[in-house]
Design an enzyme around this catalytic site. Structure first.
Site, PDB file in Angstrom:
ATOM      1  N   LYS A 288       0.959  -1.097  -0.088  1.00 24.10           N
ATOM      2  CA  LYS A 288      -0.005   0.072  -0.207  1.00 24.10           C
ATOM      3  C   LYS A 288       0.931   1.245  -0.043  1.00 24.10           C
ATOM      4  O   LYS A 288       2.000   1.159   0.527  1.00 24.10           O
ATOM      5  CB  LYS A 288      -0.859   0.241   1.333  1.00 24.10           C
ATOM      6  CG  LYS A 288      -1.928  -1.017   1.318  1.00 24.10           C
ATOM      7  CD  LYS A 288      -2.637  -0.935   2.616  1.00 24.10           C
ATOM      8  CE  LYS A 288      -3.949  -1.807   2.945  1.00 24.10           C
ATOM      9  NZ  LYS A 288      -4.892  -1.706   1.687  1.00 24.10           N
ATOM     10  N   ARG A 362     -10.258 -11.752   1.988  1.00 25.40           N
ATOM     11  CA  ARG A 362     -10.975 -12.573   1.542  1.00 25.40           C
ATOM     12  C   ARG A 362     -10.262 -13.865   1.689  1.00 25.40           C
ATOM     13  O   ARG A 362     -10.947 -15.176   1.626  1.00 25.40           O
ATOM     14  CB  ARG A 362     -11.387 -12.384   0.210  1.00 25.40           C
ATOM     15  CG  ARG A 362     -10.392 -12.166  -0.929  1.00 25.40           C
ATOM     16  CD  ARG A 362     -10.848 -11.379  -2.034  1.00 25.40           C
ATOM     17  NE  ARG A 362     -10.912  -9.933  -1.932  1.00 25.40           N
ATOM     18  CZ  ARG A 362     -11.201  -9.034  -2.802  1.00 25.40           C
ATOM     19  NH1 ARG A 362     -11.444  -9.327  -4.080  1.00 25.40           N
ATOM     20  NH2 ARG A 362     -10.992  -7.935  -2.445  1.00 25.40           N
TER      21      ARG A 362
HETATM   22  N1  BES Z   1      -8.301  -3.874   4.360  1.00 22.66           N
HETATM   23  C1  BES Z   1      -8.280  -3.567   3.177  1.00 22.66           C
HETATM   24  C2  BES Z   1      -9.603  -2.690   2.869  1.00 22.66           C
HETATM   25  C3  BES Z   1      -9.853  -1.560   3.548  1.00 22.66           C
HETATM   26  C4  BES Z   1      -9.692  -0.210   2.830  1.00 22.66           C
HETATM   27  C5  BES Z   1     -10.224  -1.537   4.768  1.00 22.66           C
HETATM   28  C6  BES Z   1      -9.809   1.151   3.440  1.00 22.66           C
HETATM   29  C7  BES Z   1     -10.377   0.067   5.402  1.00 22.66           C
HETATM   30  C8  BES Z   1     -10.276   1.364   4.655  1.00 22.66           C
HETATM   31  C9  BES Z   1      -8.131  -4.665   2.369  1.00 22.66           C
HETATM   32  O1  BES Z   1      -7.511  -5.861   2.693  1.00 22.66           O
HETATM   33  C10 BES Z   1      -7.613  -4.334   0.998  1.00 22.66           C
HETATM   34  O2  BES Z   1      -6.634  -3.689   1.001  1.00 22.66           O
HETATM   35  N2  BES Z   1      -8.772  -4.219  -0.003  1.00 22.66           N
HETATM   36  C11 BES Z   1      -8.226  -3.797  -1.393  1.00 22.66           C
HETATM   37  C12 BES Z   1      -8.635  -4.875  -2.248  1.00 22.66           C
HETATM   38  C13 BES Z   1      -8.288  -4.728  -3.624  1.00 22.66           C
HETATM   39  C14 BES Z   1      -6.951  -4.941  -3.800  1.00 22.66           C
HETATM   40  C15 BES Z   1      -9.044  -5.572  -4.602  1.00 22.66           C
HETATM   41  C16 BES Z   1      -8.745  -2.695  -1.596  1.00 22.66           C
HETATM   42  O3  BES Z   1     -10.184  -2.082  -1.224  1.00 22.66           O
HETATM   43  O4  BES Z   1      -8.142  -1.719  -2.322  1.00 22.66           O
HETATM   44 MN    MN Z   2      -5.349  -5.481   1.638  1.00 29.81          MN
END
Ligand code: BES
Ligand code: MN
Ligand code: ZN
Length: 508
Positions: A288, A362
């Site tokens: 990230k 997931r």
């Molecule tokens: N933990 C994150 C989702 C999240 C985002 C929680 C913002 C709280 C605030 C999750 O693991 C994630 O990174 N999801 C990705 C999925 C994508 C790579 C398909 C996302 O939402 O960008």
């Molecule tokens: Mn994630």
């Protein structure tokens, strides 16, 4: 915070602060429609003490609007705090919950350590629906929620707790019901705060192992059975999806299993509560950006909600069996971390092509759901801070809810009318599933940009299959960005109350 009830005459109560509620009964609109604030107590002395300020027009009884009177004439209380519920049409039990939080949060920074909160009465014929039991419960919940502040690591904490919260109600036939509801509300509020305290912990303090210890500790205090497994058990159960997330971290994963088995209940539903417990989400190799990455300590909020709900279940003892499962891991980049393109075999036998290592929630949930089904659950609910896409779709107002079964989610929607939490149902569908078909294996862990919350839900659906199941995406609500009068910014404890109520709907 100590809580107790008082059924004595309001005017005679000696306290640092007596809080009473008010609503605006003005229904007309337009520039001539002056607010008509009315106190929700029949106590003549309290009404007399507040009469001048209510008549002044300075106070509108807006939602969580407060006004304070010192040395109120005719009352033994040192201060009288009026808390607004807003317009009459909005003066619901949910407004009472928030008003109790507002009274507590008004007191905290002013070093008022003890207060009395008046249970609202619809004094004149206002046509309000504020049942005393439901209001008493909501007041207790709101008081605990309001009492929580996230500054646990500050050397000099600014806002130490309120020590004593008393609910004052009129003596009468409903006393026993008010007492029961108030005790329930205290348990629920404390359980929500327990979840919040877990979510608030930083990733270095609360590793998957520590989360397991906290859950086990809670279980031993409340009489739940709990087991916390780690790497060996994941391998034994062939949880290749869950393991793939933890393999890049020095911290071992934790598979937390909490069982509530009420005496004498040997048949009927077995409810499965599965929570995402990523104690820190860097994204892994699909790392990230640095901006806001610190927030990803809250990526275990779904798991914390399940632990909080299990605590409330253990103490409130509904007659239904419940199994809580939290899949805890840390998602890190490392020489041993999984890579985009890797193929993992889940516990169910399905093969998963990893497109993005940041879609890790997931993966852990897939095996958590399969494991719950292997334990014989008849209905499933999962909670996860799963997708940013859900936040894009619903903002920070509603969390997402998905289900493969109308009856199951309708029970959840009914539970919301009690919990006061906001979840909005979003669709599933085969056409969405098509977005996550893999060329090399069975399923991909991401489905492209569009409908990201839904393709994530469809991924989980592939593991829940036909077991009646609800998925809650709480990414937008698990962390509150700004202080509100009734709740501090920081971890919200969202979903604890709704999951509890959903569970109770199955109790016989
Ligand atoms: N933990 C994150 C989702 C999240 C985002 C929680 C913002 C709280 C605030 C999750 O693991 C994630 O990174 N999801 C990705 C999925 C994508 C790579 C398909 C996302 O939402 O960008
Ligand atoms: Mn994630
Ligand atoms: Zn995550």
């Amino acid at each position: 915070m100590q809580t107790q009830l008082s059924f004595t005459n309001l005017a005679a109560i000696e306290t640092e602060l007596l809080a009473v509620l008010a609503t605006d009964t003005q229904t007309a609109k337009g520039p001539d429609a002056k607010p008509q604030p009315v106190l929700l107590t029949s106590d003549e002395k309290v009404r007399a003490a507040a009469a001048a300020v209510l008549a002044s027009g300075e106070y509108k009884a807006g939602s969580n609007e407060t006004i304070l009177l010192h040395a109120p004439a005719g009352l033994a209380a040192k201060r009288l705090l009026i808390v607004g519920l807003g317009k009459k049409a909005k003066a619901t039990v949910h407004a009472v919950r928030n008003a109790a939080g507002t009274a507590v949060r008004y007191s905290k920074p002013r070093a008022i350590r003890e207060l009395v909160f008046t249970l609202p009465e619809a004094t004149t014929d206002l046509g309000l629906t504020l049942p005393p039991g439901a209001s008493a419960r909501a007041a207790a919940e709101g008081a605990f929620v309001g009492d929580f502040d996230p500054d646990t690591y500050r050397s000099e904490r600014k806002d130490v707790s309120v020590h004593s919260f008393t609910l004052a109600a009129r003596a009468g036939s409903e006393q026993a019901a008010i007492q029961t509801a108030f005790n329930e509300g205290s348990i629920i509020g404390e359980s929500q705060n327990f979840a919040r305290s877990l979510v608030n912990e930083p990733g270095n303090k609360l590793t998957p192992t520590v989360l397991g210890e906290r859950a086990a500790q809670m279980a031993s205090e409340t009489g739940l059975k709990a087991e916390v497994f780690s790497t060996d058990k994941l391998h034994e159960l062939k949880m290749g999806a869950f393991w793939s997330v933890s393999q890049g971290s020095e911290e071992p994963p934790a598979l937390i299993v909490m069982k509530y088995e009420p005496e004498g209940v040997t048949d009927g539903p077995v409810l499965g509560l599965v929570g995402k417990g990523i104690t820190f989400d860097t994204g892994g190799i699909s790392i990230k950006p640095a901006d806001n990455m610190e927030k990803m300590k809250y990526d275990m909020a779904g798991g914390a909600a399940m632990i909080g709900a299990m605590r409330a279940i253990a103490l409130l003892k509904p007659k239904v069996r419940v199994i809580g499962i939290v899949c805890a891991a840390e998602n890190m980049p490392d020489g041993k971390a999984q890579k985009p393109g890797d193929v993992q075999t889940a516990m169910s036998g399905k093969t998963i092509e990893i497109i993005n290592t940041d879609a890790e929630g997931r993966l852990v949930l897939a095996d958590g759901i399969t494991y719950a089904r292997s334990l014989g659950v008849t209905q499933l609910i999962d909670a996860a801070t799963l997708t940013g896409a859900c936040v894009v779709a619903l903002g920070m107002i509603n969390a997402g809810a998905f289900s493969n079964d109308d009856e199951t989610i309708e029970r959840f929607q009914t539970a919301l009318t009690t919990s006061g939490e906001k979840f909005w149902r979003l669709p599933l569908g085969d056409e969405y599933y098509d977005q996550i078909r893999s060329d090399i294996g069975d399923i991909k862990n991401t489905g492209g940009r569009w409908g990201g919350a839904i393709t994530a839900a469809e991924f989980l659906h592939a593991f829940a299959e036909d077991t009646p199941w609800i998925h809650l995406d709480i990414a937008g609500l698990a962390w509150i960005e700004d202080n509100k009068p009734f709740i501090a910014k920081g971890p919200s404890g969202v979903a604890v109350r709704s999951i509890l109520e959903w569970v109770r709907s199955y109790a016989n």
